[in-house]
Design a protein around this motif. Structure first.
Motif, PDB file in Angstrom:
ATOM      1  N   MET A 115     -72.623 -46.870  67.015  1.00  0.00           N
ATOM      2  CA  MET A 115     -71.632 -47.121  66.068  1.00  0.00           C
ATOM      3  C   MET A 115     -70.455 -46.316  66.267  1.00  0.00           C
ATOM      4  SD  MET A 115     -72.370 -46.365  61.735  1.00  0.00           S
ATOM      5  CE  MET A 115     -72.692 -44.688  62.071  1.00  0.00           C
ATOM      6  N   GLN A 139     -73.766 -39.208  59.902  1.00  0.00           N
ATOM      7  CA  GLN A 139     -73.945 -40.413  60.535  1.00  0.00           C
ATOM      8  C   GLN A 139     -74.742 -41.466  59.646  1.00  0.00           C
ATOM      9  OE1 GLN A 139     -72.796 -41.156  63.991  1.00  0.00           O
ATOM     10  NE2 GLN A 139     -71.740 -39.660  63.250  1.00  0.00           N
ATOM     11  N   HIS A 168     -72.868 -44.962  58.029  1.00  0.00           N
ATOM     12  CA  HIS A 168     -73.223 -46.177  58.358  1.00  0.00           C
ATOM     13  C   HIS A 168     -73.272 -46.920  56.879  1.00  0.00           C
ATOM     14  CE1 HIS A 168     -76.133 -49.378  59.451  1.00  0.00           C
ATOM     15  NE2 HIS A 168     -76.743 -49.148  58.241  1.00  0.00           N
TER      16      HIS A 168
END
Length: 400
Positions: free
Chosen positions: A185, A219, A223
């Motif tokens: 990502m 994280q 997302h």
């Protein structure tokens, strides 16, 4: 609601006269607030004290960033201090994106970008604000635009960096899915924030932001925000044409669109420019600049911001040292920024007192006609003095 007071460690502006110094000291106080909304808790950082009926500068960051990594370089720049003596600043962090954010619980439903825009009226209510000047980039620019479309009386002006008015197309969706199988990502976000030239040539910059995304952002929360932005719908805005669709859905306030010439968002920003009212919109293309103009060239962006604010009737005596406008003979007003600003734009005596007297400034400037006139002043006489047929007016385009 939690309030945290922080004192920023910066030298005082000792070369200012006493009233300016007093205001500068006032600006050093930062208060952090968690504003409760139906779509979750919104973390806000207010810097300075709102000043009467004057709007507050409200910022919103892009994916992979928070208000500090997105805006600190710009707001810590020496040229920005003059603006901050006139305006308080409210930095908004998307849910779960601020420093030290707790991880969302399993099953948490992250708000859509439309829902995030719906939280902003509650932010204004929390701080007792009547209106704002929005400053957003990427996802933040989209959210602020949606906010301005739905609540036009709350937004006096917008500075939109890397704005994409369109929903993610199926080819973009497929590319993200395929890229997601092979790339982490952080790499996907890097390609969103920076152009290929920057990624290949500016290794230190890219390494800095990749490290931030990996180590400073939650994280799991990140997302969710990325997914929310990638699921956006089209803004459904349309350029008004005199004698035709004059009631088209578009921004009612002045707008400054900003993009670096090597940004991955160039095409999207140009597309957005074609959908906005040309009498109220300026497109600023920054030369030798990548995906983050506020980081690459904070001085030039600050100067453009000052022009924009002056066009709205604020800061008439602001110092202009970097940029100048020169009218070209083209159909659209294409402008270059170099040298000193012409006296026709800085001479306070040549401007009407209804726009220059800040102490007695009338709120009537926020009507559409006054807005259009103010923005025209900001945009090198804009299109109001153009001989181009009104039905085919083009937005002011600026390069610097």
């Amino acid at each position: 609601m939690d309030d945290i007071q922080v004192v920023e460690s910066k030298p005082l502006l000792v070369d200012r006269e006493l009233p300016g110094l007093r205001e500068a000291v006032q600006q050093l106080v930062i208060k952090e607030h968690d504003v409760e909304t139906p779509h979750g808790r919104i973390h806000c950082t207010m810097k300075g004290m709102p000043k009467g009926d004057r709007p507050v500068i409200l910022t919103f960051h892009d994916i992979g960033l928070n208000h500090k990594t997105c805006w600190d370089t710009l707001f810590n720049h020496e040229d920005m201090q003059e603006i901050m003596q006139h305006f308080a600043v409210c930095h908004v962090d998307a849910p779960g994106q601020h420093e030290g954010a707790n991880t969302f619980s399993t099953g948490y439903e992250y708000p859509s970008v439309d829902q995030l825009s719906e939280t902003l009226p509650l932010v204004l209510k929390h701080f007792g604000l009547k209106s704002v000047i929005g400053l957003g980039i990427g996802a933040g620019a989209y959210i602020l635009t949606r906010f301005a479309l739905d609540y036009p009386t709350m937004v006096e002006g917008l500075v939109l960096i890397n704005i994409n008015p369109c929903a993610e197309g199926w080819m973009d969706w497929a590319a993200h899915k395929i890229t997601g199988w092979t790339h982490a990502m952080p790499d996907m976000i890097i390609t969103h924030l920076f152009g290929k030239e920057e990624i290949h040539n500016n290794h230190d910059l890219i390494a800095t932001y990749r490290h931030h995304i990996l180590n400073d952002m939650n994280q799991f929360n990140l997302h969710h925000f990325v997914k929310s932005y990638n699921s956006r719908r089209d803004l459904e805005i349309e350029r008004p044409v005199p004698g035709s669709n004059i009631n088209a859905r578009t921004l009612k306030c002045p707008a400054l669109l900003v993009v670096g010439d090597s940004s991955p968002a160039v095409e999207a920003v140009v597309e957005c420019n074609t959908k906005l009212d040309p009498t109220k919109t300026t497109l600023l293309k920054m030369a030798d600049c990548g995906g983050l103009p506020q980081v690459d060239q904070p001085g030039k962006l600050t100067e453009a911001f000052k022009y924009f604010i002056q066009g709205m009737g604020y800061m008439p005596a602001a110092s202009m040292t970097r940029l100048v406008r020169s009218r070209t003979a083209s159909g659209s007003s294409v402008t270059s920024f170099d040298g000193n600003r012409s006296r026709s734009h800085t001479n306070e005596g040549n401007r009407s007192r209804s726009q220059t007297n800040e102490g007695n400034r009338s709120r009537s400037h926020t009507t559409e006609n006054q807005r259009g006139r103010s923005h025209t002043d900001m945009s090198v006489d804009g299109t109001a003095n153009s001989n181009v047929d009104q039905a085919v007016l083009k937005s002011t385009e600026v390069s610097c």
